[in-house]
Design a protein around this motif. Structure first.
Motif, PDB file in Angstrom:
ATOM      1  N   GLY A 268      68.452  22.088   6.286  1.00 34.32           N
ATOM      2  CA  GLY A 268      67.885  22.860   7.956  1.00 34.32           C
ATOM      3  C   GLY A 268      68.843  23.127   8.559  1.00 34.32           C
ATOM      4  N   VAL A 269      70.689  21.893   9.288  1.00 36.86           N
ATOM      5  CA  VAL A 269      71.598  22.748   9.356  1.00 36.86           C
ATOM      6  C   VAL A 269      72.070  23.819   8.567  1.00 36.86           C
ATOM      7  CG1 VAL A 269      73.614  21.608  10.154  1.00 36.86           C
ATOM      8  CG2 VAL A 269      71.817  20.274  10.016  1.00 36.86           C
ATOM      9  N   PHE A 270      72.056  23.599   7.261  1.00 32.31           N
ATOM     10  CA  PHE A 270      72.711  24.931   6.967  1.00 32.31           C
ATOM     11  C   PHE A 270      71.877  26.333   7.117  1.00 32.31           C
ATOM     12  CE2 PHE A 270      73.405  27.519   2.724  1.00 32.31           C
ATOM     13  CZ  PHE A 270      74.630  27.481   3.179  1.00 32.31           C
ATOM     14  N   ARG A 271      70.621  26.337   6.992  1.00 31.51           N
ATOM     15  CA  ARG A 271      69.996  27.524   7.505  1.00 31.51           C
ATOM     16  C   ARG A 271      70.115  27.886   8.125  1.00 31.51           C
ATOM     17  NH1 ARG A 271      64.335  25.667   4.537  1.00 31.51           N
ATOM     18  NH2 ARG A 271      65.243  26.245   2.132  1.00 31.51           N
ATOM     19  N   ASP A 306      66.106  22.399  18.382  1.00 35.68           N
ATOM     20  CA  ASP A 306      66.813  24.014  18.877  1.00 35.68           C
ATOM     21  C   ASP A 306      67.048  24.262  17.485  1.00 35.68           C
ATOM     22  OD1 ASP A 306      66.296  23.403  21.598  1.00 35.68           O
ATOM     23  OD2 ASP A 306      68.519  22.800  21.164  1.00 35.68           O
ATOM     24  N   ILE A 307      66.850  23.875  16.681  1.00 31.82           N
ATOM     25  CA  ILE A 307      66.611  24.581  15.488  1.00 31.82           C
ATOM     26  C   ILE A 307      66.137  24.001  14.400  1.00 31.82           C
ATOM     27  CG2 ILE A 307      70.263  23.137  15.172  1.00 31.82           C
ATOM     28  CD1 ILE A 307      68.399  21.450  12.567  1.00 31.82           C
ATOM     29  N   GLU A 312      60.189  17.506  11.575  1.00 32.84           N
ATOM     30  CA  GLU A 312      61.604  16.227  11.578  1.00 32.84           C
ATOM     31  C   GLU A 312      62.115  15.292  12.666  1.00 32.84           C
ATOM     32  OE1 GLU A 312      61.511  19.319  10.172  1.00 32.84           O
ATOM     33  OE2 GLU A 312      61.131  18.974   7.713  1.00 32.84           O
ATOM     34  N   ALA A 313      61.611  15.914  13.966  1.00 34.05           N
ATOM     35  CA  ALA A 313      62.090  15.899  15.088  1.00 34.05           C
ATOM     36  C   ALA A 313      61.031  14.710  15.245  1.00 34.05           C
ATOM     37  CB  ALA A 313      62.232  17.029  16.261  1.00 34.05           C
ATOM     38  N   GLU A 314      59.782  14.578  15.082  1.00 30.93           N
ATOM     39  CA  GLU A 314      58.671  13.948  15.119  1.00 30.93           C
ATOM     40  C   GLU A 314      59.034  12.886  14.545  1.00 30.93           C
ATOM     41  OE1 GLU A 314      55.528  13.993  17.435  1.00 30.93           O
ATOM     42  OE2 GLU A 314      56.191  15.682  17.451  1.00 30.93           O
TER      43      GLU A 314
END
Length: 345
Positions: A268-271, A306-307, A312-314
């Motif tokens: 997700g960071v890469f995307r 934010d991304i 995944e945040a949950e």
């Protein structure tokens, strides 16, 4: 690569908070803000990095051959073949034809020798592509809702401030695994003071002309937390290249949910680095910069939201609360035990 390097430098301290704090004391996943060349010059015979100079140490493995900085590692324009095609064609005629497209006034993609032509218009008129029949009401209905996509369930996490005693404890805990950071490096870190700000480091990244130099900026004396040495000039000729990016600071686990979640976070960071709009990208960098300066103002849960990593945040919220005592975490509102219980349920 500029975007990814900038984003991982900015977000790495937040992402580390999803793991046992001892990971920051591991020699094989060194934090970029603490030990990478972007934060301070290497002590072993390297020239200092001042301002926005090109990364030092470049070409030290390939004396007299800097094709990676002028050709194979340079930017790839829309319509050009993958960078692997440049690695397969290093004939001087190919290189010269490519460099001609990078001269002042040229904006065309490089295809093959003799077929690239001088650009006439950099920005064509696209006004006629807008459908004049789309009404204002239709456009406004496409705007995203003002409410956040997800309500967070826990208070904000405070970033730990590691003292010399904390580093010494990590030394004791990692020595049995052979992953102990040499004390000389720790002492240099403590003497150096705060790491460069997010935007100071982003400026250094964006001043580099090629991926190999960005790789040198994010290198350290061992494996950094995010490892992009697969894009270094060292791999260009003598060793088969594997253009990989390693997120090394995830700790070992047998929790299937967390293993898959961590993999999704890395992707997700890469995307986000690849696809985010300029305003979204700068907004996240700005918040990460504020997190470095104002403790408790922005944390990893905010980042994941934010991304666009809402599921995944949950899971990250539940992980932080479940480990809050073992990892000695501190929250902005520690008295809200009801929130903690709700997050765990």
């Amino acid at each position: 690569m500029r975007r990814l390097a900038s984003l991982v430098y900015a977000t790495e301290p937040l992402l580390y908070s999803l793991h046992d704090p001892i990971r920051r004391g591991n020699y094989y996943c060194l934090p970029l803000q603490d030990y990478a060349a972007i934060g301070y010059p290497r002590r072993a015979g390297a020239m200092e990095l001042k301002g926005h100079e090109v990364a030092y140490g470049h070409g030290e493995y390939m004396e007299g051959n800097l094709l990676c900085s002028s050709y194979t590692g340079r930017d790839r324009r829309h319509g050009e073949e993958p960078l692997s095609a440049r690695e397969q064609h290093k004939d001087p005629s190919f290189v010269e034809a490519f460099l001609a497209t990078r001269e002042s006034g040229h904006f065309e993609p490089f295809t093959t020798r003799g077929k690239s032509s001088r650009s006439v218009n950099l920005l064509p008129d696209v006004s006629n592509e807008v459908n004049p029949h789309v009404s204002t009401a239709q456009v406004s209905s496409l705007q995203p809702p003002l409410e956040p996509a997800r309500q967070r369930n826990i208070p904000r996490l405070r970033m730990p401030k590691l003292s010399k005693e904390d580093h010494l404890k990590m030394q004791d805990m990692t020595i049995r695994t052979g992953s102990r950071i040499p004390m000389s490096m720790v002492n240099n870190l403590l003497e150096r003071g705060p790491a460069p700000s997010v935007f100071e480091s982003v400026g250094r990244v964006y001043s580099q002309p090629a991926t190999c130099q960005i790789s040198r900026l994010l290198s350290s004396e061992e494996r950094p937390g995010v490892h992009i040495m697969g894009h270094d000039c060292y791999w260009s000729d003598s060793i088969p290249s594997r253009r990989t990016i390693e997120f090394r600071f995830g700790e070992g686990s047998v929790d299937a949910e967390w293993i898959t979640t961590w993999a999704k976070i890395c992707v997700g960071v890469f995307r986000f680095a690849l696809n985010a709009s300029v305003s979204q990208f700068i907004d996240v960098l700005t918040k990460c910069d504020r997190a470095m300066k104002e403790d408790g103002s922005y944390d990893v849960v905010d980042l994941l939201d934010d991304i666009g990593l809402f599921a995944e945040a949950e899971i990250a919220e539940r992980r932080l609360i479940a480990n809050r005592y073992r990892w000695k975490l501190s929250f902005d509102e520690p008295e809200h035990e009801l929130l903690f219980a709700s997050a765990l349920s």
